[in-house]
Scaffold this motif. Structure first.
Motif, PDB file in Angstrom:
ATOM      1  N   UNK A  55      18.179  -1.499   3.833  1.00 38.90           N
ATOM      2  CA  UNK A  55      16.737  -1.602   4.077  1.00 38.90           C
ATOM      3  C   UNK A  55      15.897  -1.657   2.806  1.00 38.90           C
ATOM      4  N   UNK A  56      16.510  -1.602   1.628  1.00 33.75           N
ATOM      5  CA  UNK A  56      15.729  -1.534   0.399  1.00 33.75           C
ATOM      6  C   UNK A  56      16.589  -1.954  -0.789  1.00 33.75           C
ATOM      7  N   UNK A  57      15.930  -2.100  -1.940  1.00 33.84           N
ATOM      8  CA  UNK A  57      16.623  -2.373  -3.195  1.00 33.84           C
ATOM      9  C   UNK A  57      16.348  -1.232  -4.148  1.00 33.84           C
ATOM     10  N   UNK A  58      17.408  -0.643  -4.664  1.00 34.16           N
ATOM     11  CA  UNK A  58      17.319   0.444  -5.616  1.00 34.16           C
ATOM     12  C   UNK A  58      17.824   0.008  -6.984  1.00 34.16           C
ATOM     13  N   UNK A  59      17.273   0.607  -8.026  1.00 34.39           N
ATOM     14  CA  UNK A  59      17.792   0.481  -9.374  1.00 34.39           C
ATOM     15  C   UNK A  59      18.021   1.877  -9.951  1.00 34.39           C
ATOM     16  N   UNK A  60      18.962   1.965 -10.867  1.00 31.95           N
ATOM     17  CA  UNK A  60      19.156   3.180 -11.649  1.00 31.95           C
ATOM     18  C   UNK A  60      19.690   2.769 -13.012  1.00 31.95           C
ATOM     19  N   UNK A  61      19.588   3.658 -13.988  1.00 33.05           N
ATOM     20  CA  UNK A  61      20.103   3.339 -15.310  1.00 33.05           C
ATOM     21  C   UNK A  61      20.654   4.596 -15.977  1.00 33.05           C
ATOM     22  N   UNK A  77      11.875  -2.149  -4.089  1.00 36.33           N
ATOM     23  CA  UNK A  77      11.428  -3.099  -3.068  1.00 36.33           C
ATOM     24  C   UNK A  77      11.974  -2.628  -1.727  1.00 36.33           C
ATOM     25  N   UNK A  78      11.173  -2.810  -0.670  1.00 35.16           N
ATOM     26  CA  UNK A  78      11.555  -2.374   0.674  1.00 35.16           C
ATOM     27  C   UNK A  78      11.363  -3.516   1.655  1.00 35.16           C
ATOM     28  N   UNK A  79      12.223  -3.590   2.635  1.00 36.96           N
ATOM     29  CA  UNK A  79      12.180  -4.680   3.614  1.00 36.96           C
ATOM     30  C   UNK A  79      10.867  -4.664   4.395  1.00 36.96           C
ATOM     31  N   UNK A  80      10.531  -5.820   4.968  1.00 31.63           N
ATOM     32  CA  UNK A  80       9.373  -5.948   5.836  1.00 31.63           C
ATOM     33  C   UNK A  80       9.710  -5.409   7.230  1.00 31.63           C
ATOM     34  N   UNK A  81       8.699  -5.032   8.013  1.00 33.23           N
ATOM     35  CA  UNK A  81       8.989  -4.472   9.339  1.00 33.23           C
ATOM     36  C   UNK A  81       9.488  -5.495  10.352  1.00 33.23           C
ATOM     37  N   UNK A  82       9.199  -6.780  10.138  1.00 36.36           N
ATOM     38  CA  UNK A  82       9.647  -7.810  11.080  1.00 36.36           C
ATOM     39  C   UNK A  82       9.608  -9.169  10.385  1.00 36.36           C
ATOM     40  N   UNK A  83      10.160 -10.158  11.049  1.00 31.57           N
ATOM     41  CA  UNK A  83      10.161 -11.519  10.525  1.00 31.57           C
ATOM     42  C   UNK A  83      11.116 -11.698   9.358  1.00 31.57           C
ATOM     43  N   UNK A  84      10.869 -12.702   8.504  1.00 34.42           N
ATOM     44  CA  UNK A  84      11.719 -12.895   7.322  1.00 34.42           C
ATOM     45  C   UNK A  84      11.698 -11.662   6.419  1.00 34.42           C
ATOM     46  N   UNK A  85      12.783 -11.469   5.698  1.00 30.20           N
ATOM     47  CA  UNK A  85      12.896 -10.352   4.747  1.00 30.20           C
ATOM     48  C   UNK A  85      12.815  -8.990   5.439  1.00 30.20           C
ATOM     49  N   UNK A  86      13.290  -8.912   6.694  1.00 31.22           N
ATOM     50  CA  UNK A  86      13.113  -7.674   7.459  1.00 31.22           C
ATOM     51  C   UNK A  86      14.409  -6.982   7.844  1.00 31.22           C
ATOM     52  N   UNK A  87      15.567  -7.569   7.513  1.00 29.71           N
ATOM     53  CA  UNK A  87      16.814  -6.954   7.975  1.00 29.71           C
ATOM     54  C   UNK A  87      17.958  -7.243   7.017  1.00 29.71           C
ATOM     55  N   UNK A  88      18.910  -6.318   6.988  1.00 30.24           N
ATOM     56  CA  UNK A  88      20.179  -6.525   6.287  1.00 30.24           C
ATOM     57  C   UNK A  88      19.987  -7.032   4.857  1.00 30.24           C
ATOM     58  N   UNK A  89      19.370  -6.190   4.050  1.00 22.44           N
ATOM     59  CA  UNK A  89      19.144  -6.503   2.642  1.00 22.44           C
ATOM     60  C   UNK A  89      20.471  -6.288   1.917  1.00 22.44           C
ATOM     61  N   UNK A  90      21.085  -7.383   1.478  1.00 22.06           N
ATOM     62  CA  UNK A  90      22.453  -7.348   0.981  1.00 22.06           C
ATOM     63  C   UNK A  90      22.538  -7.781  -0.486  1.00 22.06           C
ATOM     64  N   UNK A  91      23.437  -7.128  -1.187  1.00 21.39           N
ATOM     65  CA  UNK A  91      23.985  -7.560  -2.482  1.00 21.39           C
ATOM     66  C   UNK A  91      22.944  -7.959  -3.518  1.00 21.39           C
ATOM     67  N   UNK A  92      22.034  -7.069  -3.880  1.00 22.37           N
ATOM     68  CA  UNK A  92      21.105  -7.401  -4.976  1.00 22.37           C
ATOM     69  C   UNK A  92      21.827  -7.464  -6.313  1.00 22.37           C
TER      70      UNK A  92
END
Length: 341
Positions: A55-61, A77-92
């Motif tokens: 559901x989101x993109x994380x960074x760390x260092x 960055x966090x996914x949108x509640x619906x529509x494009x960019x709203x599900x299964x945020x994969x492999x950043x």
């Protein structure tokens, strides 16, 4: 990643022994799949990967690879509640290109009837601040590959003055789930030419459960460009293959690439590691050795869909190079936790 100069095959700078005491305690980061590590000129290792909730993109260092496990993750960055960019945020993936930071990732769209599974498209984010953990991230939109179909797992690299984009995509005219493609880039979020297919699943080890070529990662050594990639379903069958081309070749010519007929990195019941893959490459803290970053589980049997099993852990181990200048990945090393004092 920062790359040390390619050396001659068999040189002490690139050839190391990995079958003694492990260089890194594994897992480095629990429950982070599709791991990507970038060693930057500021002395930090930067990490991102798929979180189990997608559901989101994380960074760390951290200053060391091992230290990434204790580093505080920051959501950028966090996914949108619906529509494009709203599900299964994969492999950043995190890249530093022409003075700015970029994250490539895949995201699906939800509808009233489904959760967007396998409806992914590729996107890019940009940050022009020095520190990507605290800087402002701007959406640059969808990276258009030239046709609309399931696509994901984009990476980018520069070679001989040209920046390339490599990714996985479904061609509706070809049986299977995803093939590997390459194209030149006009800028870090726009392709400058048509997609060229480099590989499609053809061997048995690439086609178990799903017909998959995905998760490409590039390393340039010994006058060759290597692309490691992953195949088959994301259970214990998941494994890594290898493509390579001469450094002087036209990388947009499919005939310039050779595909290894056997997997180069796969499950090891002896070491208790299953489904290794979706790797990235970095270098050791002293800059002397190449390091393979990948995910794997420490058990074989999974209840339910492997995509929703959270225990693909980020791992690290050194790479050997043989006398002909090819990477030798060996076996995924066993779990070796940090010993408390």
């Amino acid at each position: 990643m920062e790359r040390h100069p390619a050396a001659s095959p068999g040189c002490r700078r690139c050839t190391v022994t990995t079958n003694t005491t492990p260089a890194y305690a594994n897992p480095v980061i629990p429950q982070r799949a599709d791991p990507w590590v970038w060693r930057h000129s500021d002395g930090y290792y930067y990490f991102t990967g798929s979180v189990p909730t997608y559901d989101r993109i994380e960074l760390r260092r951290a200053r060391t690879i091992q230290g990434l496990g204790d580093a505080e993750p920051v959501t950028v960055w966090t996914r949108y509640p619906s529509g494009p960019l709203s599900a299964n945020i994969w492999a950043p993936e995190l890249h530093h290109i022409d003075g700015a930071w970029y994250i490539y990732f895949a995201a699906a769209r939800t509808t009233e009837t489904d959760n967007g599974l396998f409806d992914h498209r590729m996107y890019a984010l940009e940050c022009r601040d020095a520190n990507p953990l605290t800087g402002q991230w701007v959406e640059k939109g969808q990276v258009d590959s030239g046709w609309e179909s399931f696509c994901l797992d984009a990476t980018s690299f520069e070679h001989r003055g040209t920046r390339y984009y490599v990714w996985a995509q479904k061609d509706p005219a070809i049986e299977g789930n995803s093939n590997l493609y390459i194209a030149p880039m006009a800028n870090p979020w726009t392709l400058a030419g048509p997609a060229v297919m480099l590989s499609q699943p053809e061997y048995e080890w690439e086609t178990i459960g799903f017909r998959v070529n995905e998760g490409a990662a590039v390393i340039v050594r010994h006058d060759r460009v290597f692309i490691a990639y992953s195949g088959s379903a994301t259970d214990h069958h998941y494994c890594m293959g290898l493509l390579y081309a001469d450094a002087d070749a036209d990388l947009l010519d499919p005939s310039a690439w050779t595909k290894k007929p056997q997997p180069v990195f796969e499950s090891s019941s002896e070491n208790g590691q299953y489904g290794p893959g979706h790797n990235s490459f970095t270098v050791s803290e002293d800059g002397q050795h190449d390091v393979l970053i990948y995910h794997a589980r420490n058990y074989r049997d999974i209840d339910g869909d492997p995509l929703y099993d959270p225990n693909r852990h980020t791992r690290a181990q050194l790479i050997e190079w043989d006398a002909d200048g090819f990477p030798v990945f060996g076996q995924p090393v066993p779990d070796w936790p940090v010993q408390s004092g």
